[in-house]
Design a protein around this motif. Structure first.
Motif, PDB file in Angstrom:
ATOM      1  N   LEU A  10       0.827  -1.196   0.000  1.00 30.02           N
ATOM      2  CA  LEU A  10       0.000   0.000   0.000  1.00 30.02           C
ATOM      3  C   LEU A  10       0.869   1.257   0.000  1.00 30.02           C
ATOM      4  CD1 LEU A  10      -3.017   0.744   0.016  1.00 30.02           C
ATOM      5  CD2 LEU A  10      -2.812   1.024   2.468  1.00 30.02           C
ATOM      6  N   LEU A  11       1.969   1.211   0.721  1.00 25.80           N
ATOM      7  CA  LEU A  11       2.854   2.373   0.793  1.00 25.80           C
ATOM      8  C   LEU A  11       3.906   2.378  -0.307  1.00 25.80           C
ATOM      9  CD1 LEU A  11       3.429   2.673   4.635  1.00 25.80           C
ATOM     10  CD2 LEU A  11       1.772   3.847   3.193  1.00 25.80           C
ATOM     11  N   HIS A  12       4.032   1.290  -1.033  1.00 22.92           N
ATOM     12  CA  HIS A  12       5.056   1.191  -2.065  1.00 22.92           C
ATOM     13  C   HIS A  12       4.673   1.953  -3.331  1.00 22.92           C
ATOM     14  CE1 HIS A  12       8.921  -0.440  -2.932  1.00 22.92           C
ATOM     15  NE2 HIS A  12       8.519  -1.023  -4.036  1.00 22.92           N
ATOM     16  N   SER A  13       3.451   2.410  -3.412  1.00 21.38           N
ATOM     17  CA  SER A  13       3.003   3.253  -4.520  1.00 21.38           C
ATOM     18  C   SER A  13       3.596   4.649  -4.343  1.00 21.38           C
ATOM     19  CB  SER A  13       1.477   3.333  -4.519  1.00 21.38           C
ATOM     20  OG  SER A  13       1.034   4.521  -5.116  1.00 21.38           O
ATOM     21  N   GLU A  53      -7.363   5.592   3.528  1.00 22.70           N
ATOM     22  CA  GLU A  53      -8.379   5.671   4.582  1.00 22.70           C
ATOM     23  C   GLU A  53      -8.954   4.289   4.882  1.00 22.70           C
ATOM     24  OE1 GLU A  53     -12.025   8.533   5.833  1.00 22.70           O
ATOM     25  OE2 GLU A  53     -12.133   7.710   3.809  1.00 22.70           O
ATOM     26  N   LYS A  54      -9.238   3.515   3.852  1.00 18.49           N
ATOM     27  CA  LYS A  54      -9.782   2.168   4.056  1.00 18.49           C
ATOM     28  C   LYS A  54      -8.803   1.271   4.809  1.00 18.49           C
ATOM     29  CE  LYS A  54     -13.124   2.078   0.348  1.00 18.49           C
ATOM     30  NZ  LYS A  54     -13.430   1.709  -1.027  1.00 18.49           N
ATOM     31  N   ILE A  58      -5.049   6.857   7.276  1.00 14.21           N
ATOM     32  CA  ILE A  58      -5.395   8.274   7.391  1.00 14.21           C
ATOM     33  C   ILE A  58      -6.875   8.403   7.745  1.00 14.21           C
ATOM     34  CG2 ILE A  58      -3.626   9.004   5.716  1.00 14.21           C
ATOM     35  CD1 ILE A  58      -5.933   9.520   3.723  1.00 14.21           C
ATOM     36  N   LYS A  59      -7.227   9.586   8.209  1.00 13.75           N
ATOM     37  CA  LYS A  59      -8.626   9.931   8.475  1.00 13.75           C
ATOM     38  C   LYS A  59      -8.948  11.121   7.588  1.00 13.75           C
ATOM     39  CE  LYS A  59     -12.057  10.712  11.950  1.00 13.75           C
ATOM     40  NZ  LYS A  59     -13.130  10.326  11.082  1.00 13.75           N
ATOM     41  N   ILE A  60     -10.069  11.054   6.908  1.00 15.48           N
ATOM     42  CA  ILE A  60     -10.505  12.136   6.029  1.00 15.48           C
ATOM     43  C   ILE A  60     -11.729  12.797   6.630  1.00 15.48           C
ATOM     44  CG2 ILE A  60     -11.386  12.716   3.734  1.00 15.48           C
ATOM     45  CD1 ILE A  60      -9.803  10.311   2.661  1.00 15.48           C
ATOM     46  N   GLU A  61     -11.668  14.112   6.755  1.00 15.38           N
ATOM     47  CA  GLU A  61     -12.799  14.891   7.278  1.00 15.38           C
ATOM     48  C   GLU A  61     -13.281  15.828   6.186  1.00 15.38           C
ATOM     49  OE1 GLU A  61     -11.072  16.829  10.620  1.00 15.38           O
ATOM     50  OE2 GLU A  61     -10.824  14.969  11.739  1.00 15.38           O
ATOM     51  N   LYS A  62     -14.580  15.826   5.973  1.00 16.46           N
ATOM     52  CA  LYS A  62     -15.175  16.702   4.966  1.00 16.46           C
ATOM     53  C   LYS A  62     -16.019  17.754   5.675  1.00 16.46           C
ATOM     54  CE  LYS A  62     -14.945  13.458   1.247  1.00 16.46           C
ATOM     55  NZ  LYS A  62     -14.331  14.048   0.094  1.00 16.46           N
ATOM     56  N   CYS A  73      -7.106  15.901   5.613  1.00 14.48           N
ATOM     57  CA  CYS A  73      -6.568  14.572   5.881  1.00 14.48           C
ATOM     58  C   CYS A  73      -5.613  14.617   7.066  1.00 14.48           C
ATOM     59  CB  CYS A  73      -5.819  14.055   4.659  1.00 14.48           C
ATOM     60  SG  CYS A  73      -6.824  14.004   3.176  1.00 14.48           S
ATOM     61  N   ARG A  74      -5.688  13.582   7.895  1.00 16.17           N
ATOM     62  CA  ARG A  74      -4.790  13.433   9.043  1.00 16.17           C
ATOM     63  C   ARG A  74      -4.276  11.999   9.064  1.00 16.17           C
ATOM     64  NH1 ARG A  74      -6.180  17.775  12.261  1.00 16.17           N
ATOM     65  NH2 ARG A  74      -8.290  18.529  11.958  1.00 16.17           N
ATOM     66  N   ILE A  75      -3.020  11.848   9.445  1.00 10.82           N
ATOM     67  CA  ILE A  75      -2.462  10.510   9.568  1.00 10.82           C
ATOM     68  C   ILE A  75      -2.918   9.930  10.907  1.00 10.82           C
ATOM     69  CG2 ILE A  75      -0.274  11.217  10.617  1.00 10.82           C
ATOM     70  CD1 ILE A  75       1.070   9.122   8.700  1.00 10.82           C
ATOM     71  N   THR A  76      -3.210   8.651  10.940  1.00  5.77           N
ATOM     72  CA  THR A  76      -3.635   7.983  12.175  1.00  5.77           C
ATOM     73  C   THR A  76      -2.417   7.351  12.854  1.00  5.77           C
ATOM     74  OG1 THR A  76      -4.016   5.871  11.086  1.00  5.77           O
ATOM     75  CG2 THR A  76      -5.886   7.419  11.156  1.00  5.77           C
TER      76      THR A  76
END
Length: 95
Positions: A10-13, A53-54, A58-62, A73-76
């Motif tokens: 996931l992070l290798h992208s 997010e999935k 991260i957490k996404i707030e709208k 966006c915030r890192i968890t």
């Protein structure tokens, strides 16, 4: 090859790694900031943020600012751990 730990796919992208690299040093970042810094399209950035997010990275707030949509966006803590593990595992490949 057993001395090398697997890198989190996931992070290798490149784009997801760039997003995480930006967020690791910030309390939060707006979508437009991430788009500008990563030089990505809005559509591609949106897809990659959704994947992070999935995964719980991260957490996404709208919300709205002056009647305009605002995505923040915030890192968890899981994201911080995954990023730190990724960096440590990558160091094994280059040392």
């Amino acid at each position: 090859m057993s001395a090398f730990k697997l890198l989190d796919p996931l992070l290798h992208s490149q784009l997801r790694l760039a997003i995480m690299s930006l967020l690791i040093g910030l309390e939060a970042a707006e979508f437009t900031f991430l788009k500008e810094k990563t030089e990505s399209t809005a559509g591609n950035l949106s897809v990659q943020l959704d994947k992070l997010e999935k995964a719980g990275y991260i957490k996404i707030e709208k919300s709205f600012r002056d009647k305009r949509p605002l995505t923040t966006c915030r890192i968890t803590s899981n994201g911080v751990k995954a990023f730190e593990d990724y960096v440590e595992n990558l160091k094994n490949y280059i040392s």
